[in-house]
Design an enzyme around this catalytic site. Structure first.
Site, mmCIF file in Angstrom:
data_model
loop_
_atom_site.group_PDB
_atom_site.id
_atom_site.type_symbol
_atom_site.label_atom_id
_atom_site.label_comp_id
_atom_site.label_asym_id
_atom_site.label_seq_id
_atom_site.Cartn_x
_atom_site.Cartn_y
_atom_site.Cartn_z
ATOM 1 N N ASP A 159 0.871 -1.219 0.470
ATOM 2 C CA ASP A 159 0.181 0.318 -0.262
ATOM 3 C C ASP A 159 0.932 1.160 -0.338
ATOM 4 O OD1 ASP A 159 -2.212 1.043 -0.038
ATOM 5 O OD2 ASP A 159 -3.080 0.677 1.943
ATOM 6 N N ASP A 200 -11.078 2.399 -2.736
ATOM 7 C CA ASP A 200 -11.288 1.647 -2.114
ATOM 8 C C ASP A 200 -12.659 1.304 -2.006
ATOM 9 O OD1 ASP A 200 -8.638 1.294 -1.190
ATOM 10 O OD2 ASP A 200 -8.423 3.303 0.183
HETATM 11 C C1 GLA Z 1 -5.624 2.511 2.369
HETATM 12 C C2 GLA Z 1 -6.087 1.103 0.996
HETATM 13 C C3 GLA Z 1 -7.413 -0.241 2.324
HETATM 14 C C4 GLA Z 1 -6.762 -0.436 3.668
HETATM 15 C C5 GLA Z 1 -6.250 0.535 4.007
HETATM 16 C C6 GLA Z 1 -5.355 0.220 5.681
HETATM 17 O O1 GLA Z 1 -6.724 2.834 2.914
HETATM 18 O O2 GLA Z 1 -6.306 1.478 0.289
HETATM 19 O O3 GLA Z 1 -7.298 -1.257 1.161
HETATM 20 O O4 GLA Z 1 -5.435 -1.513 3.147
HETATM 21 O O5 GLA Z 1 -5.401 1.426 3.423
HETATM 22 O O6 GLA Z 1 -5.301 1.122 5.841
#
Ligand code: GLA
Length: 774
Positions: free
Chosen positions: A525, A595
């Protein structure tokens, strides 16, 4: 077959691809390369005639200031001489001279199996700058992959050459009355929205200045003449840049009436000093032309990425003898050791299979060139279910439910490390939290494996929370300017990965994590944009090159980890779809597009995503209803039908799913496993676009197998029952529906389509139809 042919007699090159062609030639006595052709096939015999129009043009210094439209534009535009088009290259030399004059000095062609590469060298006539333009074609494809490499070919002690703009390619379009540009824009939770605009005189600039690819714009485009193309008809030119840092694409209608797209690394706040022997490989910029509409362009992009991009690493080879081994770029600053040397030695010993230090990486591709990458497993991810509240018992309970569904990879998301109980602390401390996992990750991984699943883990290695041991030990490791605020986003700062010591720490830390635990999947990420991108220790020593060094080191860490841990799959995520591009796709097996897991919003996001990127790379989770973000309620089957159109995953809180829901989910996952090769490797036809109204449909075809999904929202009263016309079928063949056994003529499916269930037309509904050629 795909070939690159050089006509010695006229000095022109012709790239002959599957069904298209590209040509350029020498002009002005070898001091210029002129663009000749990009489009449909071109007979070799026609090349000479085209080349005559370029080679016979008036020498540049005698030309009038306004370039006549009939003139052939510079194949790769340097800034220097009477040139006013957006340049690809702007260089400054030791004595203050700015601008390039050059001459073509050499060409090399290498054929390696189905892949042919041409390199053309252009040497500056007064200074030690050598520019190599590369062109690569692939048997059976219409993609032309291009890049440029810049080298300082002087001797030690020679003054440096500073690059102030370095684009990868200029893509010139043929003369037409007008052009429509289509591209992808968006934001967090709303990535990959299609936008379009006519090109008028002047420039359109699409860019990211955020250090990452960005949610806001994606480095891909299509251009079609006068907006005439449709999903299945018309000429389309398209390009996609492989760069995961700040990038820039410029679409320019020149004073002479030519239209071109050029781009690459963003020149904003950037410059790159080449010292003697120094080299800068600019990102790859691929382009293609199709005559069959946007759908054909997407299918070509998908097939090529499956065969040559996904998880491949950077397979550029330099055809000349000298090769610079890839390593963490930049001249090391005063060395700061990340960890005590004894600790480094101990960790390196523990990570026995891994190289102790990465200076040169040979990336073994996970699959042979031209072959399909392995199918993506069905994945479970804990994020929406447990957020930061992860512990051994809770994750095991989730894993047991996931196994019941037929999940193949179980991924624990954020919250497992350091003091990461919320997003305000812990980033940077990549050791297992002892309260939540007193026995380490071992027991959880063992249980996941026992349940027949592979174990995956979330990391965000490029970031640090100020409240972390790493930041307390190395406050100078983040991008910053000493006298300026260190602006936080999501309570975090960006580690300056341009620093070799940070890159080394990152590799060592992740290598150890992967060596000490049986982790088979990493979700990587990256949750913020760059700000204050300073490197005070390098003040006055070209710190602006860290924009590109960061990305080169990121790629090197990925490549090194893949080489050391070939069994581990990787996913790229950046707060959703903030890092999706052909550069990162070479290092990962899949990406997280958004997301936003609301299935109805996702229909649109997926429609945008698949314009260029393949369904196989498109991770899609089924999550809870109502959705956490939109609060929309959607049937479980609808949520599945949307996620089954890509690489299927589940991300809901399974503890709250009823028995009936768990059973239905298990059945749908079993169905997905049957259709997976068709969805992940087939040809995609977008049959109906959600941009036209609350109804969308997609079809996948592989061999005799056909899979159709349709999704719709509430239809207005009186709307006719939707029918969906199929595409890409044999009109003379019969196709049998696997569910009902009903047979249809291909011709009927193409002309009248399939009827869709009417009963749900006033609410959200979806259907999955499978057909087999009888
Ligand atoms: C980001 C990612 C999510 C999740 C969060 C965890 O927002 O896009 O899918 O992994 O971080 O903190």
């Amino acid at each position: 077959m795909a070939e690159i042919w050089h006509d010695e007699a006229t000095g022109a090159w012709l790239a002959e691809m599957h069904s298209t062609a590209y040509a350029f030639g020498l002009a002005d006595g070898g001091t210029t390369l002129r663009h000749l052709h990009w489009g449909g096939p071109l007979p070799r015999a026609a090349l000479g005639g085209l080349q005559a129009t370029a080679a016979g043009a008036m020498p540049r210094h005698e030309r009038q200031l306004s370039q006549a439209p009939s003139e052939r534009p510079d194949e790769y535009v340097p800034w220097g001489g009477l040139r006013f088009d957006e340049p690809s290259l702007k260089a400054e030399f030791g004595d203050g001279t700015r601008g390039v004059e050059w001459r073509v000095t050499e060409q090399r062609v290498l054929k390696r199996g189905p892949v042919t590469t041409l390199e053309v060298d252009l040497a500056d006539t007064a200074y030690p700058l050598l520019v190599t333009l590369a062109y690569r074609v692939y048997d059976g494809f219409d993609v032309l992959d291009r890049w440029a490499t810049l080298r300082h070919v002087g001797r030690a002690g020679d003054p440096p050459v500073t690059i102030r703009q370095g684009h990868s390619a200029n893509w010139w379009l043929p003369p037409r009355a007008g052009w429509r540009l289509r591209y992808l824009h968006g934001g967090w939770g709303a990535e990959n929205q299609l936008a379009q605009t006519p090109l008028t005189p002047g420039k359109v600039v699409l860019e990211s200045r955020r250090g990452t690819t960005s949610h806001q714009l994606n480095p891909w485009f299509t251009l079609d003449p006068e907006g005439t193309a449709t999903e299945e008809h018309g000429e389309v030119w398209s390009g996609a840049l492989g760069w995961s840092g700040s990038w820039k694409l410029v679409f320019e209608t020149t004073a002479g009436g030519h239209v071109h797209a050029c781009g690459g690394v963003n020149d904003f706040d950037w410059s790159y000093r080449l010292d003697p022997g120094g080299e800068l490989a600019l990102p790859r910029f691929a382009g293609l032309y199709v005559a069959g509409g946007f759908g054909a362009a997407s299918r070509e992009w998908h097939a090529w990425q499956l065969a040559y991009v996904l998880g491949r690493g950077d397979d550029r080879d330099r055809l000349s003898a000298r090769r610079v081994p890839p390593g963490f770029s930049t001249t090391p600053p005063p060395r700061i050791t990340a960890t005590p040397p004894a600790e480094v030695a101990r960790r390196s010993a523990a990570a026995s299979a891994a190289p102790p230090r990465v200076t040169s990486v040979q990336v073994p591709p996970a699959h042979a060139a031209g072959s399909m990458p392995p199918l993506r497993p069905v994945l479970y991810n804990s994020w929406e279910a447990t957020s930061f509240n992860v512990n051994e018992a809770g994750q095991i309970r989730l894993a047991e439910l996931a196994a019941r569904l037929g999940i193949e990879t179980f991924v624990m998301d954020d919250g497992w490390f350091g003091e990461r109980h919320h997003d305000r602390a812990g980033l940077g401390d990549w050791t297992v939290n002892p309260q939540n996992f007193p026995r380490g990750l071992g027991p959880l991984i063992d249980r996941v494996n026992e349940l027949g699943m592979r174990f995956g883990l979330w990391v965000e290695p490029e970031m640090v929370n100020p409240d972390s041991d790493l930041y307390r030990a190395h406050p100078d490791w983040v991008f910053h300017f000493d006298a300026r605020t260190r602006t936080q986003q999501r309570n975090q700062l960006v580690l300056n990965l341009a620093r070799p010591d940070v890159a080394e720490w990152m590799f060592t830390t992740l290598d150890r994590l992967l060596s000490e635990n049986k982790i088979e999947f990493i979700k990587w990420d990256m949750n913020r944009s760059f700000s204050e991108p300073g490197w005070p220790a390098r003040a006055g020593d070209n710190p602006e090159r860290s924009w590109t060094d960061y990305v080169h080191n990121l790629y090197t860490v990925f490549d090194a980890l893949r080489a050391a841990h070939p069994g581990v799959d990787f996913e790229s995520c950046a707060s959703g779809g903030g890092r999706v591009d052909l550069g990162i796709l070479r290092r990962v097996d899949q990406v997280w597009p958004s997301d936003n897991t609301d299935a109805w919003d996702r229909v649109k996001i997926q429609e945008g995503f698949t314009q260029v990127y393949p369904p196989q790379a498109m991770m899609a989770w089924v999550t809870d209803s109502p959705n956490y973000l939109t609060k929309r309620e959607l049937p479980l089957s609808f949520r599945f039908h949307v996620a089954m159109a890509g690489a299927l995953g589940v991300g809901g809180d399974l503890h709250h799913w009823t028995d009936a829901e768990l059973t239905e989910a298990a059945e749908l996952i079993a169905t997905y496993k049957e259709i997976r090769p068709v969805v992940q490797r087939g040809r995609l036809y977008r049959l109906a676009s959600v941009l036209r109204g609350p109804f969308a449909a997609s079809q996948y075809v592989a061999g005799d197998d056909v899979v159709v999904f349709a999704w719709w929202g509430p239809q207005p009263s009186g709307a006719r029952p939707p029918r969906v016309r199929l595409a890409g079928l044999d009109p003379a063949a019969r196709y049998r529906e696997t569910g009902s056994g009903q047979e249809h003529w291909g011709a009927a499916l193409l002309a009248d389509g399939l009827p869709l269930p009417e009963e749900t037309k006033y609410t959200f509904g979806s259907t999955l139809v499978r057909l087999v050629r009888a």
